[in-house]
Scaffold this active site. Structure first.
Site, short mmCIF file in Angstrom:
data_model
loop_
_atom_site.label_atom_id
_atom_site.label_comp_id
_atom_site.label_asym_id
_atom_site.label_seq_id
_atom_site.Cartn_x
_atom_site.Cartn_y
_atom_site.Cartn_z
N GLY A 1 50.67 23.59 -41.84
CA GLY A 1 50.54 22.24 -42.38
C GLY A 1 49.20 22.11 -43.08
O GLY A 1 48.63 23.11 -43.56
N SER B 1 55.57 29.90 -39.43
CA SER B 1 55.88 28.48 -39.34
C SER B 1 57.37 28.38 -39.01
O SER B 1 58.15 29.20 -39.50
CB SER B 1 55.58 27.81 -40.69
OG SER B 1 56.13 26.53 -40.71
N ARG C 1 45.89 23.01 -29.73
CA ARG C 1 45.92 22.36 -28.42
C ARG C 1 45.88 23.45 -27.37
O ARG C 1 46.48 24.53 -27.54
CB ARG C 1 47.19 21.52 -28.25
CG ARG C 1 47.17 20.17 -28.95
CD ARG C 1 46.13 19.21 -28.33
NE ARG C 1 46.05 17.93 -29.01
CZ ARG C 1 45.14 17.62 -29.95
NH1 ARG C 1 44.24 18.50 -30.33
NH2 ARG C 1 45.13 16.41 -30.48
N GLU D 1 41.85 19.96 -20.60
CA GLU D 1 40.45 19.65 -20.88
C GLU D 1 40.12 18.21 -20.45
O GLU D 1 41.02 17.37 -20.45
CB GLU D 1 40.15 19.86 -22.38
CG GLU D 1 40.93 18.95 -23.31
CD GLU D 1 40.71 19.30 -24.79
OE1 GLU D 1 40.82 20.48 -25.16
OE2 GLU D 1 40.46 18.36 -25.57
N HIS E 1 35.90 20.87 -27.99
CA HIS E 1 36.80 20.10 -28.87
C HIS E 1 36.04 19.37 -29.99
O HIS E 1 36.05 18.13 -30.08
CB HIS E 1 37.64 19.11 -28.04
CG HIS E 1 38.91 18.70 -28.72
ND1 HIS E 1 40.05 18.35 -28.05
CD2 HIS E 1 39.23 18.58 -30.04
CE1 HIS E 1 41.01 18.03 -28.91
NE2 HIS E 1 40.53 18.15 -30.13
C1 8YV Z 1 40.55 14.55 -32.47
C2 8YV Z 1 42.20 16.43 -32.73
O1 8YV Z 1 39.22 14.29 -32.52
O2 8YV Z 1 43.04 14.86 -34.29
C3 8YV Z 1 43.27 15.69 -33.43
O3 8YV Z 1 44.44 15.96 -33.14
O4 8YV Z 1 42.45 17.41 -32.15
C4 8YV Z 1 40.78 16.01 -32.65
O5 8YV Z 1 40.07 16.60 -33.66
C5 8YV Z 1 41.10 14.05 -31.18
O6 8YV Z 1 42.43 14.42 -31.00
C6 8YV Z 1 40.95 12.55 -31.08
O7 8YV Z 1 42.08 11.93 -30.54
#
Ligand code: 8YV
Length: 323
Positions: free
Chosen positions: A157, A179, A242, A271, A289
């Site tokens: 993506g 993908s 993730r 996490e 993160h």
């Molecule tokens: C975010 C992220 O900061 O946007 C996403 O999916 O993984 C991060 O970079 C976080 O998820 C905030 O909700």
């Protein structure tokens, strides 16, 4: 007409919190402590809109409540695997996310991890700070060359493509991708990329693999002991997607037993708790993160969440509606 009541579950940069006040009756989480499931259930009963983040519990249990007032969850972030979409849909709650605005910064962090893992940057800095550096020598802290190598990208993506752009045009890397859906030839040809038919094949053919697919159950342990054991011995794995996409125990084992060379992680299963096996794993670079963590991007994420929320209350379909 009174403004819709909006709960912003974590602190945002000042400029976006101020912007939110103009259109909404805003409640901020002043202490910035993650909400419990009970807090979230109360919020669903008492607010017209909630802007959650990845740290919020919005599983099916969170939605098992009566008298729901909330009509929109305008998620602050692109990933929304923390939200049980069928449950939200059952209650007639609209869900939006914030794509585009964080693609560059997330790809930058993936490239940072790739380079750090390849060139042993964390290890080098630790050696220096521990006052253990005895000086330059030809055999000191030899890493893996990045330029010209083959990068496998899982999930192609916006963020996957931003990563391909950096790796291909910046580092002359060859790009192979996996993908689930067929990527158009136009998109592939931009990066001279080849689409492979399985994750296993990608791991066998690439020097580096970077994950850019969604999280959640469908992709849980997409990287596991079976495909790690078939990968190139020198593989360097990067995860900014993730935590659950990687079987962390299998990864720690693969690093310990030199099945793969190194890894870089920005995200973790469960996490902010970190599986202790990772803390003991060699050749592993870890960041807390930080994918989207720049002021510009965190502001744009807030503006985008607000834009979705405003559109919804105007009776329009929000730009980034995912459910
Ligand atoms: C975010 C992220 O900061 O946007 C996403 O999916 O993984 C991060 O970079 C976080 O998820 C905030 O909700």
């Amino acid at each position: 007409m009174s403004k819709p009541k909006l709960l912003i579950t974590r602190r945002w940069p000042k400029a976006v919190e101020e912007a939110a006040e103009k259109d909404f009756d805003v409640t901020l989480n002043e202490k910035d402590i993650p909400l419990t499931i009970e807090d979230m259930q109360n919020a669903l009963k008492n607010y017209d809109a909630i802007s959650p983040t990845v740290t919020d519990v919005l599983n099916s249990q969170a939605f098992e409540i009566q008298n729901v007032r909330c009509k929109i969850l305008c998620n602050y972030g692109v990933g929304y695997s923390h939200i049980d979409l069928p449950s939200a849909e059952n209650l007639g709650i609209c869900v939006t996310n914030t794509p585009d605005v964080l693609s560059d910064c997330t790809a930058d962090i993936a490239m940072t991890l790739l380079l750090m893992a390849a060139r042993r940057a964390g290890e080098g800095e630790r050696e220096l700070r521990a006052n253990k550096w005895i000086g330059w020598r030809p055999t000191h802290m030899i890493g893996a060359k990045v330029t010209g190598k083959t990068l496998g990208i899982i999930g192609f993506g916006r963020i996957g493509q931003a990563m391909a752009s950096r790796a291909h045009f910046g580092f002359g890397m060859k790009i192979k991708i996996f993908s689930r859906s067929k990527v158009s030839d136009d998109v592939l040809s931009k990066y001279n990329a080849e689409q492979l038919n399985s994750v296993d094949n990608l791991l066998k053919q690439c020097d580096f693999v970077s994950l850019h697919c969604p999280g959640g159950e469908p992709n849980r342990h997409l990287i596991n002991s079976s495909n790690l054991s078939q990968s190139k011995r020198d593989l360097i794995l990067v995860n900014t997607a993730r935590g659950e996409v990687v079987d962390e125990v299998a990864l720690a084992d693969a690093l310990k037993n030199k099945v793969i060379r190194a890894a870089g992680l920005d995200v973790f299963d469960g996490e902010p708790k970190i599986n202790p096996v990772l803390l003991l794993a060699p050749n592993l670079v870890m960041l807390p993160h930080l994918g989207s963590a720049t002021l510009e991007t965190r502001e744009e994420m807030g503006f985008r969440a607000l834009q979705n929320c405003k559109a919804f209350f105007k009776g329009e379909v929000p730009l980034d509606k995912v459910a």
